[in-house]
Design an enzyme around this catalytic site. Sequence first.
Site: not given
Ligand code: NAD
Length: 347
Positions: A81, A178, A180, A182, A184
Amino acid sequence: MKTANELIAEYQPEEVHYHHDPKTNLKTIVVIHSTALGPATGGTRFMMYPVWEAALEDGLRLAKGMTYKSAAAGLNFGGGKAVILGDAKKDKTPALLRAYGKFIDRFNGRFTTGEDVGMGYEDFLTIGQETRHVAGTKGIVTDLALVTAHGILYGIRACCKAVYGNDSLKGKRVAVQGAGKVGYHLIARLHEAGAQMYVTDIDKKSLERVQKEFNVKIVEPTEVYATECDIFSPCALGGILNDQTIPLLNCQIVAGSANNQLKETRHGDRLHEFGILYAPDYVINAGGLIGGAQELLNGSMQKALKDAEAIYDRLLAILEKSKRERIPTHRAADIMVEEKIAKARMG
Ligand code: NAD
């Protein structure tokens, strides 16, 4: 705050590098936690830290997490990292990013890096002018969240197999926290598989989109924990499995994408005592890393999705160990990963 010496003793990294470039004022820490299974890989975050040790601790913690995630995903990569100290909005200049690229190049591929907090696609195009050891700029896997969601779906199926004896999602009630990037894609896949969904988000637009496309039921962010369902899928924030939320849970399975879901390790033990099956986060959410690996290896999206499907068997092996040895799933996962790394270290 722990001292640097205490932190090094706790995390036991292979290497820690601090670099300051006076011309651009780049200040960065690169942690290579382990190369036992292959070259270290992990994101670069650009962030302000109150003290130097806080940046070091963040780097060490996240690098160790990458070692475990990579090993659990069966990848020939180790964990690393990087942290750039500063305000990403004010301090990030093309000259600084190029100086960072030159520094990364010095590792000769022993450390490869990609996006994290405070860093974006464009930044890596600039860094990539100085080093080829960056992921996420080749356009091979353009949507890591889709690969992550694909892996989560297979992980949820494995959990169902362990709990219900079959992995069908037809009629299963899933509460998704959530919607977002992932969330979706996961909701779309669960919909296809015939699941019934309750979705929460603090963002209205994200909710409107899934409600319109998939006819899901919307619940309030505070109500999601107590929603009666088969599977609770945290896809928003870390630390959401804690003393306040665990007693509220009304599900048999917790399986989602969020990183660091357990506020503290003991919360995994608590879920086990409550008879709730927890899919260890770094095992089930490895799809993004699997997609990133395909970028580094000049692979393909198709291979990334196929590799993410293997999360099913990997998770099932962990769940079987947990059942056999009557230990919580997060401990079973750690033991399996630590054994694998120790074996690789012995050569
Ligand atoms: P994102 O920011 O696109 O989506 C997160 C969603 O959670 C957003 O729509 C946000 O409005 C919502 N949110 C925030 N606080 C909230 C609450 N208190 N209650 C309900 N909803 C809430 O992020 P993402 O890329 O979809 O990632 C989601 C999670 O998965 C994160 O913890 C991220 O670290 C983890 N993750 C993501 C990936 C990836 O490929 N994107 C890979 C591994 C882990």
